[in-house]
Design a protein around this motif. Structure first.
Motif, mmCIF file in Angstrom:
data_model
loop_
_atom_site.group_PDB
_atom_site.id
_atom_site.type_symbol
_atom_site.label_atom_id
_atom_site.label_comp_id
_atom_site.label_asym_id
_atom_site.label_seq_id
_atom_site.Cartn_x
_atom_site.Cartn_y
_atom_site.Cartn_z
ATOM 1 N N GLU A 105 -8.618 11.549 -9.658
ATOM 2 C CA GLU A 105 -9.949 11.214 -10.155
ATOM 3 C C GLU A 105 -10.167 11.924 -11.486
ATOM 4 O OE1 GLU A 105 -12.915 12.114 -7.273
ATOM 5 O OE2 GLU A 105 -12.087 10.754 -5.757
ATOM 6 N N LEU A 150 -2.454 10.941 -0.817
ATOM 7 C CA LEU A 150 -2.788 9.628 -0.265
ATOM 8 C C LEU A 150 -2.790 9.689 1.258
ATOM 9 C CD1 LEU A 150 -0.677 7.272 -2.578
ATOM 10 C CD2 LEU A 150 -3.153 7.633 -2.615
ATOM 11 N N ARG A 170 -4.023 10.560 -5.079
ATOM 12 C CA ARG A 170 -5.144 9.822 -5.659
ATOM 13 C C ARG A 170 -5.787 10.746 -6.687
ATOM 14 N NH1 ARG A 170 -7.343 8.503 -1.494
ATOM 15 N NH2 ARG A 170 -6.672 6.330 -1.389
ATOM 16 N N ALA A 176 -7.186 15.945 -7.648
ATOM 17 C CA ALA A 176 -6.236 15.066 -6.976
ATOM 18 C C ALA A 176 -6.188 15.408 -5.492
ATOM 19 C CB ALA A 176 -4.846 15.207 -7.596
ATOM 20 N N GLN A 220 0.833 -1.195 0.000
ATOM 21 C CA GLN A 220 0.000 0.000 0.000
ATOM 22 C C GLN A 220 0.872 1.251 0.000
ATOM 23 O OE1 GLN A 220 -2.781 0.255 3.224
ATOM 24 N NE2 GLN A 220 -3.726 2.134 2.489
ATOM 25 N N GLN A 221 0.577 2.163 -0.926
ATOM 26 C CA GLN A 221 1.346 3.396 -1.036
ATOM 27 C C GLN A 221 0.875 4.415 0.002
ATOM 28 O OE1 GLN A 221 3.962 3.690 -3.089
ATOM 29 N NE2 GLN A 221 3.595 1.606 -3.811
ATOM 30 N N LYS A 246 -10.556 6.269 -10.804
ATOM 31 C CA LYS A 246 -9.696 6.689 -9.705
ATOM 32 C C LYS A 246 -8.415 5.869 -9.755
ATOM 33 C CE LYS A 246 -13.688 7.741 -6.737
ATOM 34 N NZ LYS A 246 -14.340 7.487 -5.421
ATOM 35 N N VAL A 247 -7.276 6.555 -9.739
ATOM 36 C CA VAL A 247 -5.983 5.877 -9.780
ATOM 37 C C VAL A 247 -5.080 6.482 -8.718
ATOM 38 C CG1 VAL A 247 -6.151 5.316 -12.231
ATOM 39 C CG2 VAL A 247 -5.076 7.451 -11.542
ATOM 40 N N GLU A 248 -4.123 5.685 -8.249
ATOM 41 C CA GLU A 248 -3.160 6.159 -7.266
ATOM 42 C C GLU A 248 -1.797 6.309 -7.921
ATOM 43 O OE1 GLU A 248 -3.153 3.690 -3.817
ATOM 44 O OE2 GLU A 248 -5.173 4.303 -3.191
#
Length: 210
Positions: A77, A210, A75, A207, A69-70, A93-95
């Motif tokens: 969108e 995280l 994050r 964005a 897990q980062q 949604k991407v990290e």
């Protein structure tokens, strides 16, 4: 091989929430596809400064998640606002981790399509040429940075499609509309980018850390 560049124009791209509108360039060119049928017509809308994202930032090594897990990064969108009933309003949604150098995060939302073009009806039998092309979105993001109170990163959004009118011709032209920007904004604040050629579209982007 790229065909000769036939258009470079400057334009202003509407970005919601900004007092001033930065100048964007629109670059168009064509190339013969090695993976699909026919010729691809690219229309790229970009504002990427050389000192922030190199000309070939999209070609850097692809980021490979390792299952851990980062805890540093953004994050992102992205919401698509196009003319398709299948994708309008879709939200992804991407990290994007910030500890992987210039590695590029990629997400492929394209689907391969096969159609018959230049159809000749011979009695009850249809004869024609099979035409292969991708349809949908391909997203890239890289080089996240914290600048004062803002989040910043390189963002690329490709949309590939063939207009219905092109499918009625013997040699349809595949359109690739590309957004290539350096996103810079406050955490959670949405920005809207508009780009494209035959079928202009908009994307809402925001964005958060995280």
């Amino acid at each position: 091989m790229l065909k000769s560049l036939f258009s470079i124009t400057a334009l202003c791209l509407a970005i919601s929430g900004c007092a001033s509108k930065p100048e964007f360039q629109q670059i168009t060119y064509q190339y013969d596809s090695k993976e699909h049928s026919g010729t691809v017509a690219v229309t790229e809308t970009t504002n990427v400064p050389d000192e922030q994202c190199t000309d070939r930032w999209r070609d850097e090594r692809t980021y490979q998640p390792n299952g851990v897990q980062q805890i540093t990064g953004f994050r992102i969108e992205i919401q698509f606002l196009d003319h398709s009933p299948d994708t309008y309003g879709n939200l992804i949604k991407v990290e994007l981790p910030s500890n992987h150098g210039r590695d590029v995060l990629v997400r492929d939302f394209q689907k391969d399509k096969t159609l018959m073009v230049d159809v000749d009806k011979n009695g009850l039998v249809k004869q024609g040429d099979l035409f292969y092309f991708p349809e949908g979105y391909f997203v890239r993001a890289a080089q996240p940075q914290f600048n004062d109170e803002n989040l910043s990163f390189c963002l690329g959004v490709d949309r590939t499609y063939v207009p219905a009118a092109e499918l009625k011709t013997p040699n349809p032209l595949i359109h690739l509309d590309r957004l290539n920007v350096r996103f810079n904004g406050k955490p959670g604040v949405e920005k809207t980018f508009t780009f494209g050629s035959v079928q202009p579209i908009s994307v809402n982007v925001r964005a958060v850390p995280l």
